[in-house]
Motif scaffolding. Sequence first.
Motif, PDB file in Angstrom:
ATOM      1  N   ALA A 263       0.829  -1.204   0.000  1.00 16.61           N
ATOM      2  CA  ALA A 263       0.000   0.000   0.000  1.00 16.61           C
ATOM      3  C   ALA A 263       0.864   1.255   0.000  1.00 16.61           C
ATOM      4  CB  ALA A 263      -0.926  -0.006   1.211  1.00 16.61           C
ATOM      5  N   LEU A 264       0.732   2.052  -1.060  1.00 19.45           N
ATOM      6  CA  LEU A 264       1.407   3.347  -1.139  1.00 19.45           C
ATOM      7  C   LEU A 264       0.440   4.422  -0.668  1.00 19.45           C
ATOM      8  CD1 LEU A 264       3.677   5.274  -2.047  1.00 19.45           C
ATOM      9  CD2 LEU A 264       2.640   5.238  -4.346  1.00 19.45           C
ATOM     10  N   VAL A 265       0.809   5.101   0.424  1.00 21.48           N
ATOM     11  CA  VAL A 265       0.000   6.190   0.965  1.00 21.48           C
ATOM     12  C   VAL A 265       0.885   7.440   1.025  1.00 21.48           C
ATOM     13  CG1 VAL A 265      -1.381   7.020   2.908  1.00 21.48           C
ATOM     14  CG2 VAL A 265      -1.357   4.575   2.336  1.00 21.48           C
ATOM     15  N   LEU A 266       0.373   8.538   0.499  1.00 18.29           N
ATOM     16  CA  LEU A 266       1.117   9.792   0.472  1.00 18.29           C
ATOM     17  C   LEU A 266       0.486  10.802   1.426  1.00 18.29           C
ATOM     18  CD1 LEU A 266       1.463   9.978  -3.399  1.00 18.29           C
ATOM     19  CD2 LEU A 266       3.201   9.172  -1.785  1.00 18.29           C
TER      20      LEU A 266
ATOM     21  N   MET B  49       5.937   9.691   1.811  1.00 17.30           N
ATOM     22  CA  MET B  49       5.425   8.334   1.672  1.00 17.30           C
ATOM     23  C   MET B  49       5.384   7.641   3.036  1.00 17.30           C
ATOM     24  SD  MET B  49       7.290   5.344  -0.530  1.00 17.30           S
ATOM     25  CE  MET B  49       6.824   3.615  -0.406  1.00 17.30           C
ATOM     26  N   LEU B  50       4.296   6.897   3.292  1.00 18.29           N
ATOM     27  CA  LEU B  50       4.170   6.140   4.530  1.00 18.29           C
ATOM     28  C   LEU B  50       5.022   4.878   4.440  1.00 18.29           C
ATOM     29  CD1 LEU B  50       2.748   5.525   7.272  1.00 18.29           C
ATOM     30  CD2 LEU B  50       0.967   4.371   5.930  1.00 18.29           C
TER      31      LEU B  50
ATOM     32  N   VAL C 124       0.574  -3.589  -6.049  1.00 14.62           N
ATOM     33  CA  VAL C 124       0.914  -2.314  -5.421  1.00 14.62           C
ATOM     34  C   VAL C 124      -0.285  -1.387  -5.600  1.00 14.62           C
ATOM     35  CG1 VAL C 124       2.491  -0.359  -5.368  1.00 14.62           C
ATOM     36  CG2 VAL C 124       3.345  -2.646  -5.947  1.00 14.62           C
ATOM     37  N   CYS C 125      -0.843  -0.942  -4.489  1.00 11.03           N
ATOM     38  CA  CYS C 125      -2.083  -0.154  -4.506  1.00 11.03           C
ATOM     39  C   CYS C 125      -1.839   1.258  -3.978  1.00 11.03           C
ATOM     40  CB  CYS C 125      -3.147  -0.817  -3.635  1.00 11.03           C
ATOM     41  SG  CYS C 125      -3.475  -2.551  -4.043  1.00 11.03           S
ATOM     42  N   LEU C 126      -2.393   2.236  -4.669  1.00 10.45           N
ATOM     43  CA  LEU C 126      -2.380   3.600  -4.158  1.00 10.45           C
ATOM     44  C   LEU C 126      -3.606   3.787  -3.278  1.00 10.45           C
ATOM     45  CD1 LEU C 126      -1.103   6.449  -4.163  1.00 10.45           C
ATOM     46  CD2 LEU C 126      -2.641   7.001  -6.064  1.00 10.45           C
ATOM     47  N   CYS C 127      -3.378   4.203  -2.045  1.00  9.14           N
ATOM     48  CA  CYS C 127      -4.474   4.457  -1.114  1.00  9.14           C
ATOM     49  C   CYS C 127      -4.376   5.887  -0.582  1.00  9.14           C
ATOM     50  CB  CYS C 127      -4.432   3.468   0.056  1.00  9.14           C
ATOM     51  SG  CYS C 127      -4.664   1.741  -0.434  1.00  9.14           S
ATOM     52  N   ARG C 128      -5.490   6.401  -0.096  1.00 10.60           N
ATOM     53  CA  ARG C 128      -5.549   7.757   0.440  1.00 10.60           C
ATOM     54  C   ARG C 128      -6.011   7.726   1.892  1.00 10.60           C
ATOM     55  NH1 ARG C 128      -9.714   9.623  -1.379  1.00 10.60           N
ATOM     56  NH2 ARG C 128     -10.471   8.024  -2.806  1.00 10.60           N
TER      57      ARG C 128
END
Length: 398
Positions: free
Chosen positions: A209-212, A219-220, A288-292
């Motif tokens: 999980a990519l969280v910005l 990046m987290l 790989v997922c972009l999450c908010r």
Amino acid sequence: MRRSVPILFSASTTAYTMLPFQFLRNVSRSPTAATRTTRILGGTCLASLLACEAHSSNSGADRAAKCSPSPGHDDRVKSKTELEIEPEKLIDFAREELAHETIIPAEYVKVDTYNGVFFANEESPIDELKIKQFAEAFELSLEQWKVEKRRGVWITVNTQLACLVPLITELGFDFQFAEKGKLVLTRWLPDDSESRLPLGPTHQVGIGALVLHPVTGKMLVVQEKTGPAAARKLWKMPTGLTDPGEDIAEAAVRELKEETGLDCVFDHIICFRQAHGGLFNKSDMFFVCLCRLGPSYDKVIQDGGEIEMIPQEAEIADAKWVEMTDYFNQDLWLASPLYRKMNEAMLNAATHHHQPDNNQSKVTENGDSSKDSTKLVGQKLDVGFRPGQNTLYVNSKL
């Protein structure tokens, strides 16, 4: 033409029936099945019945006379009465005759559209005192399924009935797959072809999980307490495996909550990697997922406050926000062409994610947004031809 022979079912039967010799041949190869079949047929000698094959060219009445039991066997038998009964009806009769002993209820046996047989005893009332009877009845069922030209047989055994496994493997079954609480075994019945049964589970599915940070763009990342990444002191994005029946998007949100305490929302899939030779030599799919961050953090962010994180006590040593370049420049990532390309895809997604709303993307001649060209978003859709929904991950422009 199917050849058949008059058979006396039992002392309570007042008619002869016609049974295919193929069934008798199959049963004769199995001492256990032959014993039970002999009992089903009221004590008639199976060998004598098979010997009647020599008379198969004679008329039905002549065969009845030559293959009949001795006159004193049962006065109620009408020697000239014959009744044609299909193999399926034989097994029904057998179940009725052995109702006090049979422990394979019909409701636990299903035939699928591939002509395979599924037997599940997860809720079947088989107790340890009936294990031997089960083995005998199951062996006889196998012979019947061969006559019916069934193909594959699947049997599910729960933990409480693990004592059945040696008996089932002696009948030619092998392990298909196992999970907590149950084991599935299979056998391919046709002798003239190789097994076409599907293999057991071959892949595990994982997410990253990519969280910005919505203000800084950082990046987290987390650092684990145990495992290969911990041994290298590696900072990594939150990762984990999907649970059974869990969608990729749901897994990403769950893992973020478990590892960092953050409530997040799935945005889209950035990329995925396929690998082989992993745990138990299985393959691996990693998305790989972009999450908010979820809307519950909006006020904290507007007020300039800190976003509280609660690292998972059992697994996570630390969690923080870092510059993406610092994350990418870790030695392990730099040494890997695979992860350099993955990080490039993540950087591309982050760049588009943080562009101002009035200049988020370039619009092409047909009106499509170039920014969206790499997005795979999830859509829950009705299957239609059967109940339920599936999640389809497609380009966001569709």
